[in-house]
Design a protein around this motif. Structure first.
Motif, PDB file in Angstrom:
ATOM      1  N   GLY A  95     -10.047   4.829  -6.160  1.00  0.00           N
ATOM      2  CA  GLY A  95     -10.459   3.434  -6.109  1.00  0.00           C
ATOM      3  C   GLY A  95     -11.913   3.257  -6.514  1.00  0.00           C
ATOM      4  O   GLY A  95     -12.249   2.412  -7.350  1.00  0.00           O
ATOM      5  N   GLU A  96     -12.791   4.065  -5.944  1.00  0.00           N
ATOM      6  CA  GLU A  96     -14.216   3.976  -6.262  1.00  0.00           C
ATOM      7  C   GLU A  96     -14.466   4.316  -7.721  1.00  0.00           C
ATOM      8  O   GLU A  96     -15.280   3.665  -8.398  1.00  0.00           O
ATOM      9  CB  GLU A  96     -14.995   4.925  -5.349  1.00  0.00           C
ATOM     10  CG  GLU A  96     -16.487   4.643  -5.293  1.00  0.00           C
ATOM     11  CD  GLU A  96     -17.276   5.338  -6.409  1.00  0.00           C
ATOM     12  OE1 GLU A  96     -18.416   4.922  -6.671  1.00  0.00           O
ATOM     13  OE2 GLU A  96     -16.731   6.293  -6.998  1.00  0.00           O
ATOM     14  N   THR A 163      -0.204  -2.708 -10.335  1.00  0.00           N
ATOM     15  CA  THR A 163      -0.357  -4.140 -10.596  1.00  0.00           C
ATOM     16  C   THR A 163      -1.402  -4.741  -9.671  1.00  0.00           C
ATOM     17  O   THR A 163      -2.254  -5.542 -10.100  1.00  0.00           O
ATOM     18  CB  THR A 163       0.988  -4.862 -10.403  1.00  0.00           C
ATOM     19  OG1 THR A 163       1.963  -4.305 -11.292  1.00  0.00           O
ATOM     20  CG2 THR A 163       0.851  -6.356 -10.688  1.00  0.00           C
ATOM     21  N   LEU A 164      -1.372  -4.371  -8.405  1.00  0.00           N
ATOM     22  CA  LEU A 164      -2.351  -4.880  -7.439  1.00  0.00           C
ATOM     23  C   LEU A 164      -3.765  -4.405  -7.794  1.00  0.00           C
ATOM     24  O   LEU A 164      -4.733  -5.166  -7.670  1.00  0.00           O
ATOM     25  CB  LEU A 164      -1.977  -4.436  -6.031  1.00  0.00           C
ATOM     26  CG  LEU A 164      -0.715  -5.103  -5.455  1.00  0.00           C
ATOM     27  CD1 LEU A 164      -0.292  -4.415  -4.160  1.00  0.00           C
ATOM     28  CD2 LEU A 164      -0.952  -6.591  -5.211  1.00  0.00           C
ATOM     29  N   VAL A 165      -3.883  -3.159  -8.224  1.00  0.00           N
ATOM     30  CA  VAL A 165      -5.186  -2.636  -8.638  1.00  0.00           C
ATOM     31  C   VAL A 165      -5.730  -3.441  -9.811  1.00  0.00           C
ATOM     32  O   VAL A 165      -6.898  -3.855  -9.817  1.00  0.00           O
ATOM     33  CB  VAL A 165      -5.068  -1.141  -9.021  1.00  0.00           C
ATOM     34  CG1 VAL A 165      -6.327  -0.674  -9.740  1.00  0.00           C
ATOM     35  CG2 VAL A 165      -4.836  -0.292  -7.777  1.00  0.00           C
ATOM     36  N   ALA A 197     -14.406  -1.439  -3.984  1.00  0.00           N
ATOM     37  CA  ALA A 197     -13.740  -0.133  -4.061  1.00  0.00           C
ATOM     38  C   ALA A 197     -12.791   0.142  -2.904  1.00  0.00           C
ATOM     39  O   ALA A 197     -11.674   0.628  -3.127  1.00  0.00           O
ATOM     40  CB  ALA A 197     -14.787   0.977  -4.179  1.00  0.00           C
ATOM     41  N   PRO A 198     -13.175  -0.153  -1.642  1.00  0.00           N
ATOM     42  CA  PRO A 198     -12.231   0.111  -0.541  1.00  0.00           C
ATOM     43  C   PRO A 198     -10.932  -0.691  -0.659  1.00  0.00           C
ATOM     44  O   PRO A 198      -9.859  -0.179  -0.324  1.00  0.00           O
ATOM     45  CB  PRO A 198     -13.025  -0.300   0.703  1.00  0.00           C
ATOM     46  CG  PRO A 198     -14.456  -0.166   0.299  1.00  0.00           C
ATOM     47  CD  PRO A 198     -14.497  -0.584  -1.128  1.00  0.00           C
ATOM     48  N   ALA A 199     -11.020  -1.928  -1.147  1.00  0.00           N
ATOM     49  CA  ALA A 199      -9.811  -2.748  -1.306  1.00  0.00           C
ATOM     50  C   ALA A 199      -8.894  -2.156  -2.372  1.00  0.00           C
ATOM     51  O   ALA A 199      -7.666  -2.094  -2.195  1.00  0.00           O
ATOM     52  CB  ALA A 199     -10.201  -4.180  -1.677  1.00  0.00           C
ATOM     53  N   VAL A 200      -9.490  -1.694  -3.471  1.00  0.00           N
ATOM     54  CA  VAL A 200      -8.695  -1.073  -4.529  1.00  0.00           C
ATOM     55  C   VAL A 200      -8.076   0.229  -4.040  1.00  0.00           C
ATOM     56  O   VAL A 200      -6.919   0.541  -4.332  1.00  0.00           O
ATOM     57  CB  VAL A 200      -9.559  -0.843  -5.789  1.00  0.00           C
ATOM     58  CG1 VAL A 200      -8.804  -0.010  -6.827  1.00  0.00           C
ATOM     59  CG2 VAL A 200      -9.980  -2.176  -6.393  1.00  0.00           C
ATOM     60  N   GLN A 201      -8.825   0.988  -3.250  1.00  0.00           N
ATOM     61  CA  GLN A 201      -8.295   2.238  -2.707  1.00  0.00           C
ATOM     62  C   GLN A 201      -7.120   1.977  -1.786  1.00  0.00           C
ATOM     63  O   GLN A 201      -6.149   2.748  -1.759  1.00  0.00           O
ATOM     64  CB  GLN A 201      -9.394   3.000  -1.965  1.00  0.00           C
ATOM     65  CG  GLN A 201      -8.972   4.393  -1.512  1.00  0.00           C
ATOM     66  CD  GLN A 201      -8.703   5.337  -2.679  1.00  0.00           C
ATOM     67  OE1 GLN A 201      -9.484   5.417  -3.618  1.00  0.00           O
ATOM     68  NE2 GLN A 201      -7.578   6.047  -2.621  1.00  0.00           N
ATOM     69  N   ASP A 205      -3.490   3.652  -2.161  1.00  0.00           N
ATOM     70  CA  ASP A 205      -2.849   4.407  -1.067  1.00  0.00           C
ATOM     71  C   ASP A 205      -1.581   3.743  -0.561  1.00  0.00           C
ATOM     72  O   ASP A 205      -0.838   4.344   0.215  1.00  0.00           O
ATOM     73  CB  ASP A 205      -3.840   4.547   0.095  1.00  0.00           C
ATOM     74  CG  ASP A 205      -5.036   5.404  -0.276  1.00  0.00           C
ATOM     75  OD1 ASP A 205      -4.940   6.204  -1.232  1.00  0.00           O
ATOM     76  OD2 ASP A 205      -6.109   5.271   0.378  1.00  0.00           O
ATOM     77  N   GLY A 206      -1.368   2.477  -0.919  1.00  0.00           N
ATOM     78  CA  GLY A 206      -0.195   1.778  -0.423  1.00  0.00           C
ATOM     79  C   GLY A 206      -0.347   1.345   1.015  1.00  0.00           C
ATOM     80  O   GLY A 206       0.655   1.209   1.730  1.00  0.00           O
TER      81      GLY A 206
END
Length: 211
Positions: A95-96, A163-165, A197-201, A205-206
């Motif tokens: 993510g980061e 898709t969410l990323v 970055a934490p939101a994308v991670q 991770d699902g």
């Protein structure tokens, strides 16, 4: 003295004096193919056939369909390469890596200037917008989904997470650079990366998936 017939032109890598013409012919053919068929349905073989060259020559000049698209659209950078370079890291840092790589690239003036135009086109209902959306989904979302699948994520689930990323990062770029929404527009890029970055991670991770 009679003219000598050199015979049919052989396909493959062109002579030095014809290389510029061949490259132009391929780019023109690609532009026409993309316009008629869209990104997904356009193939290297179809472009080569229209340009009357061997498909190996297309790869020689442009490497891939994504490379040809970047040439036709005049992208200052290859977004597919940017994303793929960010994927070469551990799962827990993905993510980061994605956020930092993509957002940092957009801070360059040469990228931002045309990137804003590309994003505006992507959200429009024009033929160009549909073409750009196909490119982004195929090359960017596909790369992220493939990376997740390589870590053992089910293909359908990997597609959802990718898709969410993509929507998370695209939203940040649109609000920061296109709509220029404050305080996002003037926030230091390192601060934005730290928050995003934490939101994308979590999407990678699902986190929050229903078991």
């Amino acid at each position: 003295m009679a003219d000598v017939n050199p015979g049919p032109r052989r396909r493959g890598r062109p002579r030095k004096d014809s290389s510029s013409d061949a490259r132009t012919a391929i780019a023109d053919a690609a532009s026409a193919e993309f316009a008629e068929k869209g990104y997904d349905k356009t193939s290297i073989r179809g472009i080569a056939r229209r340009a009357q060259v061997d498909s190996a020559l297309v790869h020689h000049y442009f490497e891939s369909k994504a490379g040809l698209f970047a040439e036709v659209v005049k992208l200052p950078v290859r977004p597919d390469r940017i994303v793929r370079s960010a994927l070469d890291t551990d799962d827990d840092r993905l993510g980061e890596s994605l956020v930092r790589t993509v957002l940092s690239a957009w801070e360059r003036s040469t990228v931002k200037s045309i990137g804003v135009t590309v994003l505006r086109s992507a959200v429009s209902d024009s033929a160009a917008g549909r073409l750009i959306r196909q490119f982004l989904l195929r090359e960017l979302k596909g790369a992220v989904a493939g990376r997740l699948e390589s870590s053992g994520v089910d293909p359908a689930e990997a597609d959802v997470r990718a898709t969410l990323v993509l929507t998370q990062m695209a939203g940040a770029l649109i609000f920061r650079h296109v709509l220029e929404l404050e305080p996002l527009a003037s926030m230091p890029v390192d601060d934005l990366i730290a928050r995003l970055a934490p939101a994308v991670q979590c999407h990678i991770d699902g986190v929050g998936d229903v078991e």
